[in-house]
Design an enzyme around this catalytic site. Sequence first.
Site, PDB file in Angstrom:
ATOM      1  N   ARG A 167      -7.515  12.897  -8.985  1.00  0.00           N
ATOM      2  CA  ARG A 167      -7.847  13.217  -7.975  1.00  0.00           C
ATOM      3  C   ARG A 167      -6.607  13.838  -7.127  1.00  0.00           C
ATOM      4  O   ARG A 167      -6.913  14.694  -6.291  1.00  0.00           O
ATOM      5  CB  ARG A 167      -8.592  12.102  -7.100  1.00  0.00           C
ATOM      6  CG  ARG A 167      -9.581  11.552  -7.701  1.00  0.00           C
ATOM      7  CD  ARG A 167     -10.070  10.681  -6.691  1.00  0.00           C
ATOM      8  NE  ARG A 167      -9.870  10.917  -5.529  1.00  0.00           N
ATOM      9  CZ  ARG A 167      -9.303  10.070  -4.477  1.00  0.00           C
ATOM     10  NH1 ARG A 167      -9.147   8.734  -4.757  1.00  0.00           N
ATOM     11  NH2 ARG A 167      -9.118  10.468  -3.333  1.00  0.00           N
ATOM     12  N   ASP A 212       0.963   7.532   2.650  1.00  0.00           N
ATOM     13  CA  ASP A 212       0.533   8.020   1.453  1.00  0.00           C
ATOM     14  C   ASP A 212       2.002   7.664   0.467  1.00  0.00           C
ATOM     15  O   ASP A 212       1.845   8.291  -0.836  1.00  0.00           O
ATOM     16  CB  ASP A 212       0.314   9.388   1.342  1.00  0.00           C
ATOM     17  CG  ASP A 212      -1.481   9.512   1.626  1.00  0.00           C
ATOM     18  OD1 ASP A 212      -1.940   8.369   1.910  1.00  0.00           O
ATOM     19  OD2 ASP A 212      -2.096  10.500   1.961  1.00  0.00           O
ATOM     20  N   ARG A 228     -12.073   1.959   6.520  1.00  0.00           N
ATOM     21  CA  ARG A 228     -12.029   3.457   6.842  1.00  0.00           C
ATOM     22  C   ARG A 228     -13.360   3.971   7.412  1.00  0.00           C
ATOM     23  O   ARG A 228     -14.082   4.656   6.646  1.00  0.00           O
ATOM     24  CB  ARG A 228     -11.862   4.172   5.501  1.00  0.00           C
ATOM     25  CG  ARG A 228     -10.557   3.901   5.031  1.00  0.00           C
ATOM     26  CD  ARG A 228      -9.997   4.752   3.765  1.00  0.00           C
ATOM     27  NE  ARG A 228      -9.421   6.087   4.245  1.00  0.00           N
ATOM     28  CZ  ARG A 228      -9.013   6.717   3.043  1.00  0.00           C
ATOM     29  NH1 ARG A 228      -9.065   6.488   2.027  1.00  0.00           N
ATOM     30  NH2 ARG A 228      -8.397   8.118   3.651  1.00  0.00           N
ATOM     31  N   CYS A 252     -14.069   1.567   0.991  1.00  0.00           N
ATOM     32  CA  CYS A 252     -13.131   2.386   0.209  1.00  0.00           C
ATOM     33  C   CYS A 252     -12.048   1.498  -0.071  1.00  0.00           C
ATOM     34  O   CYS A 252     -12.035   0.199   0.393  1.00  0.00           O
ATOM     35  CB  CYS A 252     -12.902   3.467   0.599  1.00  0.00           C
ATOM     36  SG  CYS A 252     -11.008   3.905   0.895  1.00  0.00           S
ATOM     37  N   LYS A 272      -3.458  18.927  -1.738  1.00  0.00           N
ATOM     38  CA  LYS A 272      -4.825  18.258  -1.963  1.00  0.00           C
ATOM     39  C   LYS A 272      -5.483  18.088  -0.748  1.00  0.00           C
ATOM     40  O   LYS A 272      -6.264  18.522  -0.431  1.00  0.00           O
ATOM     41  CB  LYS A 272      -4.826  16.832  -2.575  1.00  0.00           C
ATOM     42  CG  LYS A 272      -6.101  16.265  -2.698  1.00  0.00           C
ATOM     43  CD  LYS A 272      -6.115  14.995  -3.271  1.00  0.00           C
ATOM     44  CE  LYS A 272      -5.865  13.562  -2.465  1.00  0.00           C
ATOM     45  NZ  LYS A 272      -6.691  13.218  -1.298  1.00  0.00           N
ATOM     46  N   ASN A 273      -4.637  17.312   0.351  1.00  0.00           N
ATOM     47  CA  ASN A 273      -5.101  17.180   1.597  1.00  0.00           C
ATOM     48  C   ASN A 273      -5.272  18.155   2.522  1.00  0.00           C
ATOM     49  O   ASN A 273      -6.108  18.296   3.489  1.00  0.00           O
ATOM     50  CB  ASN A 273      -4.565  15.752   2.418  1.00  0.00           C
ATOM     51  CG  ASN A 273      -4.533  14.496   1.662  1.00  0.00           C
ATOM     52  OD1 ASN A 273      -5.418  14.411   0.853  1.00  0.00           O
ATOM     53  ND2 ASN A 273      -3.847  13.687   2.236  1.00  0.00           N
TER      54      ASN A 273
HETATM   55  C1  UD1 Z   1      -6.196  11.435   5.642  1.00  0.00           C
HETATM   56  C2  UD1 Z   1      -5.422  11.496   4.205  1.00  0.00           C
HETATM   57  C3  UD1 Z   1      -4.868  10.386   3.529  1.00  0.00           C
HETATM   58  C4  UD1 Z   1      -3.822   9.824   4.375  1.00  0.00           C
HETATM   59  C5  UD1 Z   1      -4.380   9.478   5.835  1.00  0.00           C
HETATM   60  C6  UD1 Z   1      -3.380   9.012   6.798  1.00  0.00           C
HETATM   61  C7  UD1 Z   1      -7.103  13.277   3.608  1.00  0.00           C
HETATM   62  C8  UD1 Z   1      -7.976  13.629   2.589  1.00  0.00           C
HETATM   63  N1  UD1 Z   1      -6.850  12.043   3.345  1.00  0.00           N
HETATM   64  O1  UD1 Z   1      -7.105  10.354   5.521  1.00  0.00           O
HETATM   65  O2  UD1 Z   1      -4.403  10.585   2.136  1.00  0.00           O
HETATM   66  O3  UD1 Z   1      -3.546   8.568   3.877  1.00  0.00           O
HETATM   67  O4  UD1 Z   1      -4.838  10.670   6.404  1.00  0.00           O
HETATM   68  O5  UD1 Z   1      -2.382   9.637   6.740  1.00  0.00           O
HETATM   69  O6  UD1 Z   1      -6.656  14.026   4.162  1.00  0.00           O
HETATM   70  N2  UD1 Z   1      -9.809   5.363  11.413  1.00  0.00           N
HETATM   71  C9  UD1 Z   1     -10.851   4.901  12.488  1.00  0.00           C
HETATM   72  N3  UD1 Z   1     -12.043   5.359  12.661  1.00  0.00           N
HETATM   73  C10 UD1 Z   1     -12.125   6.901  12.432  1.00  0.00           C
HETATM   74  C11 UD1 Z   1     -11.286   7.556  11.408  1.00  0.00           C
HETATM   75  C12 UD1 Z   1      -9.973   6.775  11.074  1.00  0.00           C
HETATM   76  O7  UD1 Z   1     -10.694   3.733  12.885  1.00  0.00           O
HETATM   77  O8  UD1 Z   1     -13.242   7.347  12.562  1.00  0.00           O
HETATM   78  C13 UD1 Z   1      -8.733   4.754  11.267  1.00  0.00           C
HETATM   79  C14 UD1 Z   1      -8.473   4.535   9.783  1.00  0.00           C
HETATM   80  O9  UD1 Z   1      -9.191   3.421   9.289  1.00  0.00           O
HETATM   81  C15 UD1 Z   1      -7.264   4.230   9.724  1.00  0.00           C
HETATM   82  C16 UD1 Z   1      -6.378   5.155  10.556  1.00  0.00           C
HETATM   83  O10 UD1 Z   1      -7.639   5.381  11.473  1.00  0.00           O
HETATM   84  O11 UD1 Z   1      -6.781   3.135   9.877  1.00  0.00           O
HETATM   85  C17 UD1 Z   1      -5.959   6.666  10.069  1.00  0.00           C
HETATM   86  O12 UD1 Z   1      -7.206   7.288   9.324  1.00  0.00           O
HETATM   87  P1  UD1 Z   1      -7.126   8.691   9.052  1.00  0.00           P
HETATM   88  O13 UD1 Z   1      -6.009   9.258   9.478  1.00  0.00           O
HETATM   89  O14 UD1 Z   1      -8.472   9.064   9.783  1.00  0.00           O
HETATM   90  O15 UD1 Z   1      -6.920   8.896   7.667  1.00  0.00           O
HETATM   91  P2  UD1 Z   1      -7.942   9.839   6.749  1.00  0.00           P
HETATM   92  O16 UD1 Z   1      -8.262  11.096   7.512  1.00  0.00           O
HETATM   93  O17 UD1 Z   1      -9.255   9.157   6.213  1.00  0.00           O
END
Ligand code: UD1
Length: 426
Positions: free
Chosen positions: A405, A313, A128, A123, A22-23
Amino acid sequence: MDRILIRGGRRLAGRIPVSGAKNAALTLMPCALLTDEPLTLRNLPRLADVDGFGHLLNQLGVSTMVEGAHPADFGRVMTMRAQRLTSTIAPYDIVRKMRASILVLGPLVARAGEATVSLPGGCAIGNRPIDLHLKALEAMGAEIELTAGYVKAVAPGGRLPGGRYTFPVVSVGATENAVMAAVLARGTTVLENAAREPEIVDLCNCLLAMGASITGIGTETLTIDGVDRLHGATYRVMPDRIEAGSYACAAAITGGSLELVGANAGDMRATLAALSEAGVKVEERRDAILIEASNGLAPLNLSTAPYPGFATDMQAQFMAMLTKAEGTSVLTETIFENRYMHVPELARMGADIQVTGRSALVRGVTPLIGAPVMATDLRASMSLIIAGLAAEGETEVNRVYHLDRGYERLEEKLQAVGADIERVGG
Ligand code: UD1
């Protein structure tokens, strides 16, 4: 609303085909925005989020055509073509339902010189934010404006210059957006402390197939030399390491034996190491991983971390499994705050779990008793399925849309290996 009913206590045995990830799918699909030629993705899972992303692309002017599976794959084939973009706006209605919609931001700015994307908002697994997505784009020369719940990113003169950015924390999504924005920039982009998840490697490999220039793939420093244009390609989505890991936990908790067909052990070392440490036999075969659990499980001390660490995850599924370990396990969540929503539901089934700050203490062995339960996110829902498979009596998992999902044909796959599980409507 659909529910899933499980009558637990059956040992799982047999083969489960692993779906496309999925990701990975959700970051490969927006690559279609980067070229006017067709991008064909093979092994795409049938999931609500993949359909949702297809609709979002349609709104932007991308045509999508779905065909049956390639003979070598489980998933479908989708050909996407963004011959001419008709919109650069990702509206609130879509983004609110699917957070990954933010991944159109980078490719739209790269291709069209501008993008307007609704802010995803809160969320279930925490706040996030998307600040890192925006800071990386800014470092590459984008002008960012936030108005009325939307973020607008503009490349002055229609094309990003490129630049250097060091991520203060590792972010999968922000790395993906930055990479997709950089491939069509005028100059070179260097991304430091980039995420190294296998899904990012998959994204980079797809972009290479489309004519991009990227080095350092799989490391924390990615160097991207912008090119004038990208061309179409056909690319196969990697197997879902989280789905495979989830079924491995299901095998372990039922003392079962499952062959995860198509799983790639190289992408899931931390998960497999944790299973081995818990006493589960893990055997790597040519195109499958065999998981065998016959004796009792040992407790674990696990902390989530960016790849190659133990995946956030997988945390909820391991927690369910560890209720059956002989002793006390400690799970520590370092990536997301508020990712323990499954704890009170597991407790209702008889689990003994105590959360203190970012850590959860799981005391085993506790007998699990079936109950009506629900979860507020995808992996938490899967942990309840796993607990239900080992519980005495009937477990009713509500809010099945979370599972839809991320788990393709969940009941079908589990039924085929001996689970007593069904979906009921209403
Ligand atoms: C992706 C995955 C999700 C997984 C996560 C961590 C997808 C669609 N989803 O989510 O399944 O659990 O990686 O492996 O691929 N953060 C910030 N600012 C930002 C972005 C992130 O502070 O702009 C923080 C988040 O709050 C979190 C951390 O960084 O604490 C990691 O998040 P991130 O790796 O960005 O997760 P996603 O890409 O949303």
